[in-house]
Design a protein around this motif. Structure first.
Motif, PDB file in Angstrom:
ATOM      1  N   SER A  37       0.848  -1.190   0.000  1.00 19.36           N
ATOM      2  CA  SER A  37       0.000   0.000   0.000  1.00 19.36           C
ATOM      3  C   SER A  37       0.885   1.243   0.000  1.00 19.36           C
ATOM      4  O   SER A  37       2.076   1.192   0.341  1.00 19.36           O
ATOM      5  CB  SER A  37      -0.918   0.024   1.219  1.00 19.36           C
ATOM      6  N   VAL A  38       0.275   2.368  -0.359  1.00 21.34           N
ATOM      7  CA  VAL A  38       1.005   3.637  -0.366  1.00 21.34           C
ATOM      8  C   VAL A  38       1.420   4.029   1.047  1.00 21.34           C
ATOM      9  O   VAL A  38       2.526   4.528   1.275  1.00 21.34           O
ATOM     10  CB  VAL A  38       0.143   4.741  -1.006  1.00 21.34           C
ATOM     11  N   LYS A  39       0.547   3.791   2.003  1.00 24.53           N
ATOM     12  CA  LYS A  39       0.854   4.142   3.388  1.00 24.53           C
ATOM     13  C   LYS A  39       2.086   3.388   3.878  1.00 24.53           C
ATOM     14  O   LYS A  39       2.974   3.962   4.525  1.00 24.53           O
ATOM     15  CB  LYS A  39      -0.355   3.833   4.275  1.00 24.53           C
ATOM     16  N   GLU A  40       2.166   2.099   3.568  1.00 24.65           N
ATOM     17  CA  GLU A  40       3.319   1.305   3.965  1.00 24.65           C
ATOM     18  C   GLU A  40       4.573   1.774   3.222  1.00 24.65           C
ATOM     19  O   GLU A  40       5.672   1.809   3.790  1.00 24.65           O
ATOM     20  CB  GLU A  40       3.055  -0.170   3.681  1.00 24.65           C
ATOM     21  N   ALA A  41       4.407   2.170   1.967  1.00 17.06           N
ATOM     22  CA  ALA A  41       5.547   2.655   1.177  1.00 17.06           C
ATOM     23  C   ALA A  41       6.136   3.922   1.796  1.00 17.06           C
ATOM     24  O   ALA A  41       7.359   4.083   1.868  1.00 17.06           O
ATOM     25  CB  ALA A  41       5.114   2.924  -0.259  1.00 17.06           C
ATOM     26  N   LEU A  42       5.263   4.830   2.247  1.00 16.00           N
ATOM     27  CA  LEU A  42       5.755   6.074   2.847  1.00 16.00           C
ATOM     28  C   LEU A  42       6.513   5.800   4.139  1.00 16.00           C
ATOM     29  O   LEU A  42       7.505   6.469   4.440  1.00 16.00           O
ATOM     30  CB  LEU A  42       4.588   7.027   3.109  1.00 16.00           C
ATOM     31  N   THR A  43       6.073   4.799   4.898  1.00 21.93           N
ATOM     32  CA  THR A  43       6.778   4.428   6.125  1.00 21.93           C
ATOM     33  C   THR A  43       8.200   3.967   5.805  1.00 21.93           C
ATOM     34  O   THR A  43       9.165   4.330   6.482  1.00 21.93           O
ATOM     35  CB  THR A  43       6.022   3.320   6.868  1.00 21.93           C
ATOM     36  N   ILE A  44       8.328   3.189   4.739  1.00 22.95           N
ATOM     37  CA  ILE A  44       9.660   2.702   4.330  1.00 22.95           C
ATOM     38  C   ILE A  44      10.516   3.857   3.813  1.00 22.95           C
ATOM     39  O   ILE A  44      11.701   3.976   4.159  1.00 22.95           O
ATOM     40  CB  ILE A  44       9.514   1.606   3.251  1.00 22.95           C
ATOM     41  N   LEU A  45       9.930   4.746   3.007  1.00 23.02           N
ATOM     42  CA  LEU A  45      10.682   5.878   2.453  1.00 23.02           C
ATOM     43  C   LEU A  45      11.230   6.788   3.548  1.00 23.02           C
ATOM     44  O   LEU A  45      12.321   7.354   3.416  1.00 23.02           O
ATOM     45  CB  LEU A  45       9.779   6.690   1.513  1.00 23.02           C
ATOM     46  N   GLN A  46      10.476   6.928   4.614  1.00 21.05           N
ATOM     47  CA  GLN A  46      10.892   7.826   5.684  1.00 21.05           C
ATOM     48  C   GLN A  46      11.906   7.195   6.637  1.00 21.05           C
ATOM     49  O   GLN A  46      12.525   7.890   7.436  1.00 21.05           O
ATOM     50  CB  GLN A  46       9.653   8.301   6.456  1.00 21.05           C
ATOM     51  N   SER A  47      12.067   5.875   6.551  1.00 22.43           N
ATOM     52  CA  SER A  47      12.976   5.204   7.477  1.00 22.43           C
ATOM     53  C   SER A  47      14.180   4.554   6.792  1.00 22.43           C
ATOM     54  O   SER A  47      15.109   4.112   7.466  1.00 22.43           O
ATOM     55  CB  SER A  47      12.207   4.134   8.269  1.00 22.43           C
ATOM     56  N   ARG A  48      14.157   4.467   5.470  1.00 20.24           N
ATOM     57  CA  ARG A  48      15.240   3.815   4.722  1.00 20.24           C
ATOM     58  C   ARG A  48      15.777   4.736   3.628  1.00 20.24           C
ATOM     59  O   ARG A  48      15.096   5.667   3.191  1.00 20.24           O
ATOM     60  CB  ARG A  48      14.728   2.523   4.050  1.00 20.24           C
ATOM     61  N   THR A  49      16.977   4.448   3.168  1.00 21.26           N
ATOM     62  CA  THR A  49      17.524   5.150   2.005  1.00 21.26           C
ATOM     63  C   THR A  49      17.153   4.353   0.767  1.00 21.26           C
ATOM     64  O   THR A  49      17.621   3.229   0.573  1.00 21.26           O
ATOM     65  CB  THR A  49      19.052   5.280   2.110  1.00 21.26           C
ATOM     66  N   ILE A  50      16.296   4.919  -0.057  1.00 22.04           N
ATOM     67  CA  ILE A  50      15.802   4.234  -1.256  1.00 22.04           C
ATOM     68  C   ILE A  50      16.381   4.931  -2.481  1.00 22.04           C
ATOM     69  O   ILE A  50      16.373   6.155  -2.583  1.00 22.04           O
ATOM     70  CB  ILE A  50      14.260   4.245  -1.308  1.00 22.04           C
ATOM     71  N   ASP A  51      16.871   4.135  -3.429  1.00 17.64           N
ATOM     72  CA  ASP A  51      17.501   4.683  -4.640  1.00 17.64           C
ATOM     73  C   ASP A  51      16.577   4.677  -5.853  1.00 17.64           C
ATOM     74  O   ASP A  51      16.839   5.384  -6.825  1.00 17.64           O
ATOM     75  CB  ASP A  51      18.767   3.877  -4.963  1.00 17.64           C
ATOM     76  N   LEU A  52      15.521   3.865  -5.814  1.00 19.62           N
ATOM     77  CA  LEU A  52      14.576   3.789  -6.926  1.00 19.62           C
ATOM     78  C   LEU A  52      13.234   3.327  -6.410  1.00 19.62           C
ATOM     79  O   LEU A  52      13.147   2.389  -5.601  1.00 19.62           O
ATOM     80  CB  LEU A  52      15.080   2.826  -8.010  1.00 19.62           C
ATOM     81  N   LEU A  53      12.176   3.984  -6.869  1.00 16.89           N
ATOM     82  CA  LEU A  53      10.810   3.585  -6.537  1.00 16.89           C
ATOM     83  C   LEU A  53      10.173   2.950  -7.769  1.00 16.89           C
ATOM     84  O   LEU A  53      10.156   3.548  -8.849  1.00 16.89           O
ATOM     85  CB  LEU A  53       9.986   4.802  -6.100  1.00 16.89           C
ATOM     86  N   ILE A  54       9.668   1.721  -7.602  1.00 16.46           N
ATOM     87  CA  ILE A  54       8.890   1.067  -8.654  1.00 16.46           C
ATOM     88  C   ILE A  54       7.486   0.880  -8.112  1.00 16.46           C
ATOM     89  O   ILE A  54       7.288   0.243  -7.074  1.00 16.46           O
ATOM     90  CB  ILE A  54       9.491  -0.301  -9.034  1.00 16.46           C
ATOM     91  N   THR A  55       6.490   1.439  -8.773  1.00 17.95           N
ATOM     92  CA  THR A  55       5.132   1.378  -8.239  1.00 17.95           C
ATOM     93  C   THR A  55       4.101   1.106  -9.314  1.00 17.95           C
ATOM     94  O   THR A  55       4.256   1.509 -10.472  1.00 17.95           O
ATOM     95  CB  THR A  55       4.773   2.688  -7.513  1.00 17.95           C
ATOM     96  N   ASP A  56       3.055   0.397  -8.898  1.00 13.85           N
ATOM     97  CA  ASP A  56       1.872   0.238  -9.736  1.00 13.85           C
ATOM     98  C   ASP A  56       1.044   1.514  -9.614  1.00 13.85           C
ATOM     99  O   ASP A  56       1.203   2.287  -8.660  1.00 13.85           O
ATOM    100  CB  ASP A  56       1.077  -0.980  -9.241  1.00 13.85           C
ATOM    101  N   LEU A  57       0.165   1.758 -10.573  1.00 18.60           N
ATOM    102  CA  LEU A  57      -0.694   2.928 -10.509  1.00 18.60           C
ATOM    103  C   LEU A  57      -2.037   2.614  -9.873  1.00 18.60           C
ATOM    104  O   LEU A  57      -2.550   3.376  -9.051  1.00 18.60           O
ATOM    105  CB  LEU A  57      -0.910   3.523 -11.905  1.00 18.60           C
ATOM    106  N   ASN A  58      -2.623   1.493 -10.262  1.00 18.61           N
ATOM    107  CA  ASN A  58      -3.974   1.160  -9.813  1.00 18.61           C
ATOM    108  C   ASN A  58      -3.927   0.322  -8.545  1.00 18.61           C
ATOM    109  O   ASN A  58      -3.643  -0.870  -8.572  1.00 18.61           O
ATOM    110  CB  ASN A  58      -4.725   0.407 -10.916  1.00 18.61           C
ATOM    111  N   MET A  59      -4.205   0.992  -7.417  1.00 20.74           N
ATOM    112  CA  MET A  59      -4.258   0.316  -6.129  1.00 20.74           C
ATOM    113  C   MET A  59      -5.462   0.837  -5.363  1.00 20.74           C
ATOM    114  O   MET A  59      -5.861   2.000  -5.546  1.00 20.74           O
ATOM    115  CB  MET A  59      -2.961   0.569  -5.341  1.00 20.74           C
ATOM    116  N   PRO A  60      -6.075   0.025  -4.519  1.00 23.00           N
ATOM    117  CA  PRO A  60      -7.250   0.474  -3.771  1.00 23.00           C
ATOM    118  C   PRO A  60      -6.902   1.555  -2.760  1.00 23.00           C
ATOM    119  O   PRO A  60      -5.763   1.645  -2.286  1.00 23.00           O
ATOM    120  CB  PRO A  60      -7.729  -0.807  -3.074  1.00 23.00           C
TER     121      PRO A  60
END
Length: 438
Positions: A37-60
């Motif tokens: 989920s987007v909410k879980e993704a933001l938690t990871i982005l704020q706590s880890r160093t991420i070099d690339l984001l790969i995401t689907d567009l259509n999510m509930p």
């Protein structure tokens, strides 16, 4: 091209796609983080160093496009790669405009994924706007918008006479700049300009400050003293926040306007004054008249000429000129140099509603100059200006199966799809977990 080991965050509500991407990325020698989920993704982005984001567009709930817009402004250096099973031209265009580097349509091969990642990881330099831009300046007032030109046209008509002027405008729009432009661009520019903030002076002192006082008029009056009106003789007095003046002060102002004379507090003798009065307010004086907080006769005396200063949200085309002005002011003051600003940063400034008007914009640019080294980027802007995500309230009542599915997906993502570990956390056996996944 050879790929180096990087941290890649993959976001998709389909656990099977997450597993497929993880296998491909691991084989390509990348570290992976997964989110359902987007909410879980933001938690990871704020706590880890991420070099690339790969995401689907259509999510509930919150979709991938909102995640892209959020990361484009809060993590502007993070490259983004979109994967989708429902491609559309409009979706692709919107994604690219929001900073997506590559766009993959499901199904895709491992080689296609590798190539897209290689392209996405290339450094993307922000576009820089050059300064200065051409501007239409009138004293400290700058702008090319129709709204500000209507203000300068009125200034042209009143600058060389002593007609009383009332300036209306929200806080932070630059009402005092308009008053100063009237005074300093006209034939009385060499005479005094006295600015008085009626809202900043205690009510019991305002009369004595405006009109002066004689010795013994009140406790502490140890000598005769002139007021602001006498100090502005032959020039201009600017009465800011006139709506805050008491009814007693308003009555005495009315006398000054009618008789062109003042009486000091505690005195009987009148003193003639030759002064132009410019008043300003962020109140609706008509409504204060209705509530008997402002004298109607004074209102009509003050409004020989009215100038309505537009809020910044009604002159967004002037933002770039104002930004240049403040970059010059604070760039020289703090950095001893002019700093360019990226177009992405300008776009965010143009999108904001600016409740604090020009004063708020100046504070933002002052902050940005301090926080920047070589140029002002999205990173230099305060977070409150950037894209926000309104997550659905978690109090919504969901069917038991939906709640169970969300929780199982979350545990699987947490355990990197280790079904044995997930079954242990869920306190069910592995066979039951496999059946639920199917």
């Amino acid at each position: 091209m050879p790929l180096h080991k990087e941290n890649i965050l993959i976001v998709d509500d389909d656990i099977h796609i997450l597993e497929l991407l993880q296998r491909h990325l691991t084989a390509l020698d990348f570290y992976t983080f997964k989110a359902v989920s987007v909410k879980e993704a933001l938690t990871i982005l704020q706590s880890r160093t991420i070099d690339l984001l790969i995401t689907d567009l259509n999510m509930p709930g919150v979709d991938g496009m909102q995640l892209i817009k959020y990361t484009s402004e809060h993590f502007p250096k993070l490259p983004k790669l979109v994967i989708t099973g429902y491609p559309s031209v409009d979706g692709a265009l919107e994604a690219m405009k929001s900073g997506v580097v590559e766009y993959l349509t499901k199904p895709f091969t491992k080689d296609e994924l590798k190539q897209a990642i290689a392209i996405s990881l290339k450094e993307k330099k922000p576009k820089v706007t050059k300064t200065p831009r051409q501007q239409n300046a009138y004293g400290e007032i700058i702008g090319n918008s129709k709204a500000i030109k209507s203000v300068t046209q009125i200034i042209d008509r009143v600058k060389d006479n002593k007609a009383t002027v009332l300036i209306n405008g929200e806080s932070g729009t630059g009402k005092e700049l308009v008053a100063r432009a009237i005074h300093y661009n006209g034939k009385y520019a060499s005479a005094p300009f006295v600015a008085v903030n009626c809202g900043a002076i205690p009510e019991n002192l305002l009369e004595s400050e405006l009109f002066g006082y004689v010795k013994g008029a009140f406790t502490g009056a140890n000598e005769d003293r002139k007021g602001f009106f006498q100090a502005a003789h032959k020039g201009t007095i600017f009465l800011d926040e006139i709506g805050n003046a008491s009814m007693a002060t308003q009555l005495r102002l009315l006398r000054v306007l009618q008789e062109k004379e003042v009486v000091r507090v505690g005195a009987q003798k009148v003193e003639p004054v030759d002064v132009r009065i410019i008043a300003a307010t962020n109140f609706n004086l008509e409504s204060r008249i209705a509530s008997q907080k402002f004298r109607e006769d004074l209102f009509y005396r003050l409004t020989v000429v009215q100038i309505n200063v537009p809020p910044l949200r009604d002159r967004l085309e002037d933002i770039e000129l104002l930004v240049d002005k403040f970059i010059f002011k604070y760039g020289v003051e703090y950095k001893d140099k002019l700093m360019p600003i990226t177009q992405e940063a300008i776009n965010i400034l143009k999108r904001h509603h600016w409740p604090g008007n020009i004063r708020e914009l100046e504070n933002v640019i002052q902050h940005a100059v301090i926080m920047s080294d070589k140029q002002i980027t999205v990173d230099s802007l305060p977070d409150y200006l950037k894209f926000t995500i309104d997550f659905p309230k978690e109090t919504a009542l969901l069917p038991l199966k939906a709640v169970e599915k969300q929780h199982i997906l979350k545990v699987l993502a947490h355990t990197n799809n280790n079904k044995s570990e997930a079954a242990r956390i869920l306190q069910i056996d592995r066979k039951t977990l496999s059946q639920k996944i199917k």
